[in-house]
Design an enzyme around this catalytic site. Structure first.
Site, PDB file in Angstrom:
ATOM      1  N   GLY A 202       0.726  -1.267  -0.113  1.00 49.95           N
ATOM      2  CA  GLY A 202      -0.235   0.167  -0.774  1.00 49.95           C
ATOM      3  C   GLY A 202       0.684   1.264   0.385  1.00 49.95           C
ATOM      4  O   GLY A 202       0.632   2.163   0.353  1.00 49.95           O
ATOM      5  N   ALA A 203       1.887   1.398  -0.822  1.00 50.02           N
ATOM      6  CA  ALA A 203       3.168   2.151  -0.226  1.00 50.02           C
ATOM      7  C   ALA A 203       2.902   3.470  -1.029  1.00 50.02           C
ATOM      8  O   ALA A 203       3.242   4.290  -0.457  1.00 50.02           O
ATOM      9  CB  ALA A 203       4.782   1.444  -1.333  1.00 50.02           C
ATOM     10  N   ALA A 204       1.704   3.749  -1.653  1.00 50.11           N
ATOM     11  CA  ALA A 204       1.536   4.693  -1.963  1.00 50.11           C
ATOM     12  C   ALA A 204      -0.318   5.597  -1.711  1.00 50.11           C
ATOM     13  O   ALA A 204      -0.104   6.884  -2.124  1.00 50.11           O
ATOM     14  CB  ALA A 204       0.733   4.843  -3.994  1.00 50.11           C
ATOM     15  N   GLY A 205      -0.023   5.073  -0.400  1.00 44.69           N
ATOM     16  CA  GLY A 205      -1.022   5.488   0.228  1.00 44.69           C
ATOM     17  C   GLY A 205      -0.764   6.599   1.597  1.00 44.69           C
ATOM     18  O   GLY A 205      -0.025   6.510   1.596  1.00 44.69           O
ATOM     19  N   GLN A 206      -1.562   6.998   2.248  1.00 44.76           N
ATOM     20  CA  GLN A 206      -1.970   8.118   3.008  1.00 44.76           C
ATOM     21  C   GLN A 206      -0.284   7.340   4.100  1.00 44.76           C
ATOM     22  O   GLN A 206       0.870   7.999   4.580  1.00 44.76           O
ATOM     23  CB  GLN A 206      -2.770   8.173   3.765  1.00 44.76           C
ATOM     24  CG  GLN A 206      -3.627   8.977   2.993  1.00 44.76           C
ATOM     25  CD  GLN A 206      -3.754  10.691   4.013  1.00 44.76           C
ATOM     26  OE1 GLN A 206      -2.843  11.547   4.126  1.00 44.76           O
ATOM     27  NE2 GLN A 206      -4.133  11.236   4.569  1.00 44.76           N
TER      28      GLN A 206
ATOM     29  N   ARG B 220     -12.754   0.329   3.984  1.00 46.60           N
ATOM     30  CA  ARG B 220     -14.377  -0.333   3.962  1.00 46.60           C
ATOM     31  C   ARG B 220     -14.924   1.206   3.287  1.00 46.60           C
ATOM     32  O   ARG B 220     -14.616   1.847   3.837  1.00 46.60           O
ATOM     33  CB  ARG B 220     -14.593  -0.491   5.693  1.00 46.60           C
ATOM     34  CG  ARG B 220     -16.219  -0.708   5.427  1.00 46.60           C
ATOM     35  CD  ARG B 220     -16.250  -1.339   7.269  1.00 46.60           C
ATOM     36  NE  ARG B 220     -18.635  -1.626   7.025  1.00 46.60           N
ATOM     37  CZ  ARG B 220     -18.509  -2.368   8.535  1.00 46.60           C
ATOM     38  NH1 ARG B 220     -17.264  -2.443   9.604  1.00 46.60           N
ATOM     39  NH2 ARG B 220     -19.804  -2.018   8.271  1.00 46.60           N
TER      40      ARG B 220
ATOM     41  N   GLN C  18      -1.081 -12.579  -0.815  1.00 49.48           N
ATOM     42  CA  GLN C  18      -0.008 -11.800   0.334  1.00 49.48           C
ATOM     43  C   GLN C  18       0.850 -13.434   0.502  1.00 49.48           C
ATOM     44  O   GLN C  18       2.012 -13.243   0.462  1.00 49.48           O
ATOM     45  CB  GLN C  18      -0.193 -10.529   0.296  1.00 49.48           C
ATOM     46  CG  GLN C  18      -0.820  -9.351  -0.643  1.00 49.48           C
ATOM     47  CD  GLN C  18      -0.324  -8.047   0.039  1.00 49.48           C
ATOM     48  OE1 GLN C  18      -0.576  -8.111   0.964  1.00 49.48           O
ATOM     49  NE2 GLN C  18      -0.416  -7.693  -0.803  1.00 49.48           N
TER      50      GLN C  18
ATOM     51  N   ASN D  58      -6.941  -2.829   8.071  1.00 45.87           N
ATOM     52  CA  ASN D  58      -7.549  -3.575   8.524  1.00 45.87           C
ATOM     53  C   ASN D  58      -8.206  -4.096   7.717  1.00 45.87           C
ATOM     54  O   ASN D  58      -8.481  -3.969   6.513  1.00 45.87           O
ATOM     55  CB  ASN D  58      -8.539  -2.206   9.385  1.00 45.87           C
ATOM     56  CG  ASN D  58      -8.271  -1.473  10.703  1.00 45.87           C
ATOM     57  OD1 ASN D  58      -7.564  -1.774  10.965  1.00 45.87           O
ATOM     58  ND2 ASN D  58      -7.658  -0.463  10.437  1.00 45.87           N
TER      59      ASN D  58
ATOM     60  N   ASP E  24      -3.121   2.042  19.584  1.00 43.42           N
ATOM     61  CA  ASP E  24      -4.531   2.442  20.229  1.00 43.42           C
ATOM     62  C   ASP E  24      -3.867   2.379  21.168  1.00 43.42           C
ATOM     63  O   ASP E  24      -4.391   3.190  22.267  1.00 43.42           O
ATOM     64  CB  ASP E  24      -5.150   1.099  20.355  1.00 43.42           C
ATOM     65  CG  ASP E  24      -5.791   1.009  18.812  1.00 43.42           C
ATOM     66  OD1 ASP E  24      -6.597   1.392  18.545  1.00 43.42           O
ATOM     67  OD2 ASP E  24      -5.722  -0.301  18.126  1.00 43.42           O
TER      68      ASP E  24
ATOM     69  N   HIS F  22      -8.562  -4.814  17.266  1.00 46.16           N
ATOM     70  CA  HIS F  22      -7.808  -3.550  16.475  1.00 46.16           C
ATOM     71  C   HIS F  22      -9.271  -2.723  15.865  1.00 46.16           C
ATOM     72  O   HIS F  22      -9.601  -2.785  14.898  1.00 46.16           O
ATOM     73  CB  HIS F  22      -6.906  -2.758  15.755  1.00 46.16           C
ATOM     74  CG  HIS F  22      -6.822  -1.853  14.884  1.00 46.16           C
ATOM     75  ND1 HIS F  22      -6.731  -1.251  15.794  1.00 46.16           N
ATOM     76  CD2 HIS F  22      -6.579  -1.463  13.941  1.00 46.16           C
ATOM     77  CE1 HIS F  22      -6.023   0.835  15.343  1.00 46.16           C
ATOM     78  NE2 HIS F  22      -6.761  -0.347  13.625  1.00 46.16           N
TER      79      HIS F  22
END
Length: 331
Positions: free
Chosen positions: A11-15, A92, A112, A131, A159, A187
């Protein structure tokens, strides 16, 4: 100079990865003298964005980063990796049932896991951030059977950090004065933030958190709800999810795994061995101590009736989630 460590971020291009990659690259996690190769994985439609991230990493001119690989191929991304930040997951969306989310993520983490099983080092240390993190972690481990179960964890450090910060703010002390806060379970909003065994140092004197706060009603109600709902509160305020704090927590988790926890403990989602009466095989958040890159669950903590009910409720949710995910695997 130490041997180059291979670190994959999905998910390396994500936030979240945007904050995470900079911290990892500049030595916050593996040390200021540890050379790194960064393997960045994302889905094909995100490759142009990912190339922009690679440009920025190059432009940081960080001496520790010896090589950067951007790819949409898990077999390339997981090849011989030492550490894996599994950030990418299907989020989601509005109108999406939880079972739809599980279905999408089972597919991702199954594929993966299979790739990791074939090409990753058997000593790889894995943290699942995407998640539903606990259940995604179980699926990943299931499909990478040649890698020890103990090498798969999920993040509940965010958390823990949230809970620690709430207590510190309530008592007017700095965050490092509060230690041994526990997150039990999932979580999710059923997690149980527990300060019964936590301690705080105020003006040089160390005492238990309940003794310092002197307000059981706050600790059993408002405090728990605030921590459980913190992610939703951030989204409401920011219109985006917790990215900076999640990245920081993932770094804390992995750094402690590599460096150790000393005399304190930290919370990590790990595959249950039945400790504290929790179903074996669930990825459940426990207090752990880490030495020589190996974690052990802190045993023999006194559990009150109140805590027992909270711990069992979050375990029940995790059981239901895992059973639904496993059924999906067989479908």
């Amino acid at each position: 100079m130490a041997e180059t460590l291979k670190v994959v971020v999905t998910g390396a291009a994500g936030q979240i990865a945007y904050s995470l990659l900079f911290s990892v690259a500049k030595g916050d996690v593996f040390g200021k003298d540890q050379p790194l190769e960064l393997l960045l994985l994302d889905i094909t439609p995100m490759m142009e964005v990912l190339n922009g991230v690679v440009m920025e990493l190059m432009d940081c001119a960080i001496p520790l980063v010896k090589n950067i690989v951007a790819t949409d191929d898990p077999m390339v991304a997981f090849k011989d990796v030492d550490a894996a930040f599994m950030v990418g997951a299907m989020p989601r969306r509005e109108g999406m049932e939880r079972k739809d989310l599980l279905k999408a993520n089972v597919k991702i983490f199954k594929a993966q896991g299979q790739a990791m099983d074939q090409v990753a080092k058997k000593t790889v240390k894995v943290i699942v951030v995407g998640n539903p993190a606990n259940t995604n972690g179980c699926i990943l481990s299931k499909y990478a059977p040649s890698i020890p179960k103990a090498n798969f964890t999920c993040m509940t450090r965010l958390d823990q950090n949230r809970a620690q910060a709430q207590i510190a703010a309530k008592l007017g002390v700095s965050n490092e004065q509060v230690s041994n806060v526990i997150i039990w379970g999932n979580h999710s909003s059923t997690q149980f933030p527990d300060v019964a065994h936590a301690s705080v140092t105020i003006q040089g004197k160390t005492m238990s958190v309940p003794e310092a706060i002197k307000d059981d009603s706050y600790l059993n109600n408002e405090f728990i709800k605030t921590v459980q709902q913190r992610g939703a509160a951030v989204i409401k305020a920011r219109k985006l999810s917790s990215a900076m704090s999640a990245a920081k927590a993932a770094c804390d988790h992995m750094r402690d795994w590599f460096v150790g926890t000393g005399k304190n403990w930290v919370s990590m989602g790990v595959i249950s061995d039945g400790s504290y009466g929790i179903r074996e095989g669930l990825m459940y958040s426990y207090p752990v101590k880490i030495q020589d890159k190996a974690w052990t669950i802190v045993q023999d903590l006194k559990i009150s009736q109140f805590a027992r009910e909270k711990m069992d409720a979050t375990a029940a949710e995790l059981s239901e989630e895992l059973d639904a995910a496993l059924a999906e695997c067989e479908a």
